[in-house]
Every structure is written in structure tokens, then in C-alpha cells.
Design an enzyme around this catalytic site. Sequence first.
Site, PDB file in Angstrom:
ATOM      1  N   THR A  65       0.861  -1.181   0.000  1.00  0.00           N
ATOM      2  CA  THR A  65       0.000   0.000   0.000  1.00  0.00           C
ATOM      3  C   THR A  65       0.896   1.228   0.000  1.00  0.00           C
ATOM      4  O   THR A  65       1.996   1.181   0.545  1.00  0.00           O
ATOM      5  CB  THR A  65      -0.857  -0.014   1.285  1.00  0.00           C
ATOM      6  OG1 THR A  65      -1.807  -1.057   1.161  1.00  0.00           O
ATOM      7  CG2 THR A  65      -1.582   1.305   1.516  1.00  0.00           C
ATOM      8  N   ASP A  78      -9.153   0.217   5.734  1.00  0.00           N
ATOM      9  CA  ASP A  78      -9.006   1.472   6.478  1.00  0.00           C
ATOM     10  C   ASP A  78      -8.713   2.681   5.580  1.00  0.00           C
ATOM     11  O   ASP A  78      -9.059   3.821   5.919  1.00  0.00           O
ATOM     12  CB  ASP A  78      -7.860   1.332   7.481  1.00  0.00           C
ATOM     13  CG  ASP A  78      -6.552   0.989   6.773  1.00  0.00           C
ATOM     14  OD1 ASP A  78      -6.530  -0.012   6.020  1.00  0.00           O
ATOM     15  OD2 ASP A  78      -5.566   1.724   6.950  1.00  0.00           O
ATOM     16  N   LEU A 125      -2.961  -4.222   8.359  1.00  0.00           N
ATOM     17  CA  LEU A 125      -4.244  -4.920   8.236  1.00  0.00           C
ATOM     18  C   LEU A 125      -5.379  -3.981   8.655  1.00  0.00           C
ATOM     19  O   LEU A 125      -5.539  -3.657   9.828  1.00  0.00           O
ATOM     20  CB  LEU A 125      -4.225  -6.197   9.084  1.00  0.00           C
ATOM     21  CG  LEU A 125      -5.403  -7.132   8.879  1.00  0.00           C
ATOM     22  CD1 LEU A 125      -5.603  -7.484   7.408  1.00  0.00           C
ATOM     23  CD2 LEU A 125      -5.209  -8.409   9.676  1.00  0.00           C
TER      24      LEU A 125
HETATM   25  N1  ASP Z   1      -4.332  -1.069   4.923  1.00  0.00           N
HETATM   26  C1  ASP Z   1      -4.623  -1.776   3.696  1.00  0.00           C
HETATM   27  C2  ASP Z   1      -5.973  -2.442   3.823  1.00  0.00           C
HETATM   28  O1  ASP Z   1      -6.240  -3.087   4.817  1.00  0.00           O
HETATM   29  C3  ASP Z   1      -3.590  -2.788   3.334  1.00  0.00           C
HETATM   30  C4  ASP Z   1      -2.149  -2.367   3.464  1.00  0.00           C
HETATM   31  O2  ASP Z   1      -1.840  -1.359   4.064  1.00  0.00           O
HETATM   32  O3  ASP Z   1      -1.276  -3.088   2.928  1.00  0.00           O
HETATM   33  O4  ASP Z   1      -6.737  -2.361   2.902  1.00  0.00           O
END
Ligand code: ASP
Length: 305
Positions: A175, A206, A227
Site C-alpha cells: 500500500t 481502512d 491490516l
Molecule cells: N491497509 C490496507 C488495507 O487493509 C492494506 C495495506 O496497508 O497493505 O486495505
Amino acid sequence: MYTILVHGGAGSIPKEKSEAHLEGVKESVRAGAEVLKSGGSAMDAVETAVKIMEDNPIFNSGTGSVLTFEGEVEMDAAIAYGPNFDFGAVAGVKNIRHPISLARLVMEKTDHVLLAGQGANDFAKLMGFEYHNPITQQRKEQWEKYRQEFMNGNYKDWPKLRELFKAHPEFLHGTVGAVALDSHGETAAATSTGGVFLKLLGRVGDTPIPGAGTYATIEGAASSTGLGEGMMRVLLTKTALDFVRDGLDAQHAAEATINYLDNFVGTDAGIIIVDRNGNVGIHHNTPSMTWAYLKNDMEEIVCGI
Ligand code: ASP
């Protein structure tokens, strides 16, 4: 005075890929810093920085996003403008090249904050976005492998997915996010993601939720990664900027925020923060998180993993 700080996702980055990740975040900071150097806004800088990473297939955003359980790509993105708490976001958007730019248009051209699914895609069409397939061969191969491993467990038993995440922390990394303070004293944050591997269609993380994965106030700007299910529950970036408002500098706020998350939820996560004084904060509880930053008085970009 200006500062730009970006991240390329928290998780576990294999050694052989670390150089490419570092190059990717540095290229992004360089482009964002050019905007700030010429007197441009924090909003333009974070959008520019994130677009560069959306185009880089090594990151889990835009081209190179991870695939859902069904083998599709659904992307989330958000942009936040500190001076007046403006926010624009898209969730579950498909087949466009720059979700971050669509998020900005939600903020600037509509009275809404978040558009999801088909509505977001219809809006993209209206705004003249062209069809773009973000699925790369490498992601497809990873998807086949992980899906097979998942299917070998008990399909209906979703906690197996968490076990799979534990065995493969690389599920999470990739991300992207950027935070900036511009020479006018304004702050902005932007985050863009394909989400997490094997997510159900319709799952929103998130990233596009105000105060969860992305937030900006007059005191600072923050972007998080990890996550989403855990980070949403504590509103991670809002928590971080509350710490800044209450007097912590960006680095202490980043550490306090991840400690808070560890104490109450225990989720893999990382965060970047810039405060109104141009200080940077970087912290994560995962084995790695790529980051890079540049301030007006620095000659060279500083980066880490
Ligand atoms: N935060 C992102 C999600 O849960 C994933 C990530 O940061 O890699 O969609």
C-alpha cells in the site's frame, strides 16, 4: 519550509525486492518535492507522489494491486486536506489507473466524502478516466499460489485467512501513502491500496475511511498501512493526530499510536506523520515498511525499510 514523507507499505519485504522498493519511494518523494519546491501545494505534492507509486507495479496500489478471492482488483484511495478537514475517497473502484486522482475529484467536484463500487466507477467515467487493467502477471501468479494454499485449509473457516496472513506477511506490504507540509503551512495526506490479498468482493479497508488510514488536520497529516480491519477500529490516523494536537512531535506520536494499537487490538501496522513544524514520524510493528522523506533544508532524500 516544506516536508514530504511517503511510505510503500508495511509487512515483510523480501531482501531481493528491497532495492526496488527503496528506489520506488525515493522516486515518489523526488516528484512530490519538486512540486513543493516550486511553491506548489501539499495537496498537489501528495497526489503526485502517490500517482508515481500507483504506476509502479512493485507496490500494492493502482497497477500491481493484489487480487480479491475471486481474482479481481478492487482499489481504495483517499486524500485529506488539513486546513479545513476536507476529505475525498473511493472504495472498491475497478479498472482505473489513478484511484488517488479520483478520490481528489470526489472531494473537489461532489458534496460527498466517499464513493464506492459501481457509483465510483460511474463517476470515474463521468470525469473522463479511461479503462485501465491494473492486474499484473506477477500478482496473478501470487494469487493462484495463495488461493491454492487457502483452499487446502477449511474454506468456510475464515480465521484460516488470518493464519495465512501470518505465514505470508508479504500479503500486506505495498500500500502507498504520502504526507506533506507545504511552504504555506498547509498539510495534506494521501493513501492508495489494492487492499489485502484474497479479500472478499466488497471488502473495504481502512484507507478510504476518514481518520482510519488517512487524515489531515491543521496540526499535521498521517497515512497508515497494515491490516485494515484492526486499524479501522481504533481510527489509527485520527489517534495519531490527537497525539500531535496534545503536544507530541511527529515521531513520538507515531510511536505512541503503534503502541496504542498493540495494546488494544494487536494488528500489524505502520504509520507516517508530518506535523505543522515539518517534523516527520515513522513507526511500524511489522518486520519492514519502506519510507522516504525530504525537507527543504536537506540535500539528499533519507530512506529506510
Ligand atoms: N491497509 C490496507 C488495507 O487493509 C492494506 C495495506 O496497508 O497493505 O486495505
